[in-house]
Design a protein around this motif. Structure first.
Motif, mmCIF file in Angstrom:
data_model
loop_
_atom_site.group_PDB
_atom_site.id
_atom_site.type_symbol
_atom_site.label_atom_id
_atom_site.label_comp_id
_atom_site.label_asym_id
_atom_site.label_seq_id
_atom_site.Cartn_x
_atom_site.Cartn_y
_atom_site.Cartn_z
ATOM 1 N N LEU A 186 1.190 1.676 10.348
ATOM 2 C CA LEU A 186 1.370 3.105 10.049
ATOM 3 C C LEU A 186 0.691 3.480 8.738
ATOM 4 O O LEU A 186 0.060 4.524 8.628
ATOM 5 N N GLN A 187 0.826 2.608 7.736
ATOM 6 C CA GLN A 187 0.186 2.863 6.446
ATOM 7 C C GLN A 187 -1.329 2.922 6.612
ATOM 8 O O GLN A 187 -1.987 3.803 6.058
ATOM 9 N N GLU A 188 -1.865 1.962 7.354
ATOM 10 C CA GLU A 188 -3.318 1.895 7.539
ATOM 11 C C GLU A 188 -3.829 3.199 8.141
ATOM 12 O O GLU A 188 -4.803 3.776 7.660
ATOM 13 N N PHE B 213 -11.007 -2.958 -0.029
ATOM 14 C CA PHE B 213 -10.249 -4.208 0.029
ATOM 15 C C PHE B 213 -9.123 -4.150 -0.999
ATOM 16 O O PHE B 213 -9.337 -3.696 -2.125
ATOM 17 N N THR B 214 -7.961 -4.640 -0.619
ATOM 18 C CA THR B 214 -6.857 -4.779 -1.559
ATOM 19 C C THR B 214 -6.026 -5.990 -1.167
ATOM 20 O O THR B 214 -5.989 -6.365 0.007
ATOM 21 N N ASN B 215 -5.372 -6.576 -2.145
ATOM 22 C CA ASN B 215 -4.482 -7.695 -1.850
ATOM 23 C C ASN B 215 -3.039 -7.218 -1.686
ATOM 24 O O ASN B 215 -2.113 -8.011 -1.715
ATOM 25 N N ARG B 216 -2.853 -5.941 -1.460
ATOM 26 C CA ARG B 216 -1.528 -5.397 -1.167
ATOM 27 C C ARG B 216 -1.244 -5.538 0.323
ATOM 28 O O ARG B 216 -2.162 -5.557 1.129
ATOM 29 N N SER B 217 0.036 -5.576 0.694
ATOM 30 C CA SER B 217 0.392 -5.644 2.118
ATOM 31 C C SER B 217 0.203 -4.268 2.760
ATOM 32 O O SER B 217 0.274 -3.238 2.086
ATOM 33 N N LEU B 218 -0.024 -4.281 4.060
ATOM 34 C CA LEU B 218 -0.358 -3.042 4.780
ATOM 35 C C LEU B 218 0.224 -3.081 6.182
ATOM 36 O O LEU B 218 -0.039 -4.016 6.946
ATOM 37 N N SER B 219 0.982 -2.046 6.521
ATOM 38 C CA SER B 219 1.496 -1.932 7.890
ATOM 39 C C SER B 219 0.542 -1.072 8.711
ATOM 40 O O SER B 219 -0.333 -0.387 8.165
ATOM 41 N N CYS C 215 0.821 -1.216 0.000
ATOM 42 C CA CYS C 215 0.000 0.000 0.000
ATOM 43 C C CYS C 215 0.856 1.267 0.000
ATOM 44 O O CYS C 215 0.329 2.364 -0.146
ATOM 45 N N THR C 216 2.180 1.132 0.149
ATOM 46 C CA THR C 216 3.070 2.301 0.106
ATOM 47 C C THR C 216 3.438 2.705 -1.308
ATOM 48 O O THR C 216 3.986 3.785 -1.513
ATOM 49 N N THR D 45 -1.199 4.918 -4.078
ATOM 50 C CA THR D 45 -1.484 6.299 -3.668
ATOM 51 C C THR D 45 -2.318 6.995 -4.732
ATOM 52 O O THR D 45 -3.274 7.709 -4.412
ATOM 53 N N ARG D 46 -1.971 6.770 -6.006
ATOM 54 C CA ARG D 46 -2.756 7.367 -7.101
ATOM 55 C C ARG D 46 -4.189 6.823 -7.111
ATOM 56 O O ARG D 46 -5.141 7.561 -7.373
ATOM 57 N N ILE D 47 -4.350 5.530 -6.831
ATOM 58 C CA ILE D 47 -5.694 4.947 -6.768
ATOM 59 C C ILE D 47 -6.508 5.642 -5.681
ATOM 60 O O ILE D 47 -7.668 6.008 -5.897
ATOM 61 N N ILE D 48 -5.901 5.842 -4.524
ATOM 62 C CA ILE D 48 -6.592 6.522 -3.417
ATOM 63 C C ILE D 48 -6.973 7.931 -3.836
ATOM 64 O O ILE D 48 -8.130 8.355 -3.688
ATOM 65 N N ASP D 49 -6.007 8.684 -4.357
ATOM 66 C CA ASP D 49 -6.240 10.088 -4.708
ATOM 67 C C ASP D 49 -7.188 10.271 -5.887
ATOM 68 O O ASP D 49 -8.089 11.106 -5.848
ATOM 69 N N ASP D 50 -6.972 9.494 -6.941
ATOM 70 C CA ASP D 50 -7.700 9.718 -8.192
ATOM 71 C C ASP D 50 -9.014 8.959 -8.311
ATOM 72 O O ASP D 50 -9.901 9.385 -9.038
ATOM 73 N N GLU D 51 -9.119 7.817 -7.619
ATOM 74 C CA GLU D 51 -10.321 7.006 -7.772
ATOM 75 C C GLU D 51 -11.160 6.947 -6.497
ATOM 76 O O GLU D 51 -12.347 7.252 -6.523
ATOM 77 N N VAL D 52 -10.541 6.531 -5.400
ATOM 78 C CA VAL D 52 -11.298 6.258 -4.177
ATOM 79 C C VAL D 52 -11.931 7.529 -3.609
ATOM 80 O O VAL D 52 -13.149 7.575 -3.390
ATOM 81 N N ILE D 53 -11.140 8.537 -3.370
ATOM 82 C CA ILE D 53 -11.669 9.769 -2.766
ATOM 83 C C ILE D 53 -12.699 10.414 -3.689
ATOM 84 O O ILE D 53 -13.766 10.848 -3.231
ATOM 85 N N THR D 54 -12.418 10.435 -4.985
ATOM 86 C CA THR D 54 -13.359 10.999 -5.958
ATOM 87 C C THR D 54 -14.686 10.240 -5.932
ATOM 88 O O THR D 54 -15.769 10.846 -5.923
ATOM 89 N N ALA D 55 -14.615 8.913 -5.930
ATOM 90 C CA ALA D 55 -15.839 8.095 -5.931
ATOM 91 C C ALA D 55 -16.638 8.286 -4.656
ATOM 92 O O ALA D 55 -17.873 8.427 -4.707
#
Length: 176
Positions: A117-119, A109-115, A77-78, A83-93
Motif C-alpha cells: 500500500l505504501q509503495e 532506493f531506500t533501506n526503509r521497509s515498504l508495504s 517508508c510510513t 514523507t518530508r524527504i519525498i515532498d521536500d527533496e525527491v519531487i523538487t529534484a
C-alpha cells in the motif's frame, strides 16, 4: 534468508551498494557521482535498462538513481521523516531535472521497509507531482537483490556486517 543490516552502512557505502545493484538491473554503464551536492541524483544510466521495470519491457532513456539511507533500525517508508524527504527533496529534484530535460525515469532506493500500500501511494504521489515514471526499491527488494547478486555483496563488503561476534578471552577476564 540472511538479512544484511543495511542501517549499519554509512550514506556513502549505501550509495555505492545502490550503484553496484544498478550495474545489474540497469547496466554496467551506470554512472556514479562524487560526494557533494547531487541535484537529486546519486547515479545515472542512459540507454536501455537490463531489467527495469522488466526484462520484457525495459525503460529506455535517461534513468536517474537516488539513494536515501537511514541508520535507524526498522525504519519505515510510513514515517513522517521519509514523507518530508519525498515532498521536500525527491519531487523538487525530479521537477528540476525535468525542467532541464535531464530525466525520463526515476528510481528511488531506500533501506526503509515498504508495504504494498505504501509503495502504491508513494509512487503515485511522485508520478502525479512530476509526470515522470518512478520505481521505489526498499529494504525488502534490496535484500532479494543481495541474495540474487552475491558479487554485489562481495564488492560492497557487506559480509563484514554479519561477522560473528569475536572476543579475546582476556577481554572476558577484564569484565569479570
Amino acid at each position: 534468508m540472511m538479512r544484511y543490516p543495511l542501517y549499519e552502512l554509512n550514506c556513502d557505502d549505501f550509495e555505492k551498494l545502490v550503484i553496484l545493484i544498478c550495474n545489474h538491473i540497469l547496466g554496467s554503464a551506470t554512472i556514479p557521482f562524487a560526494k557533494g551536492k547531487d541535484g537529486g541524483k546519486d547515479g545515472k544510466f542512459i540507454g536501455r535498462a537490463n531489467k527495469i521495470p522488466s526484462e520484457a519491457e525495459p525503460w529506455d532513456g535517461v534513468i536517474i538513481v537516488q539513494a536515501k539511507h537511514t541508520s535507524k533500525i526498522n525504519a519505515s517508508c510510513t514515517e513522517s521523516s521519509f514523507t518530508r524527504i519525498i515532498d521536500d527533496e525527491v519531487i523538487t529534484a525530479i521537477n528540476s531535472l525535468k525542467s532541464k530535460n535531464e530525466i525520463n525515469y526515476y528510481i528511488l532506493f531506500t533501506n526503509r521497509s515498504l508495504s504494498g500500500l505504501q509503495e502504491s501511494a508513494i509512487t503515485k504521489k511522485i508520478i502525479d507531482a512530476t509526470h515522470i515514471p518512478c520505481i521505489l526499491i526498499a529494504e525488502e527488494r534490496l535484500q532479494l537483490y543481495l541474495k540474487e547478486y552475491p558479487d554485489v555483496v562481495r564488492a560492497a563488503e557487506l559480509n563484514k556486517l554479519v561477522l560473528p561476534f569475536e572476543f579475546d578471552e582476556s577481554d572476558l577476564r577484564e569484565v569479570i
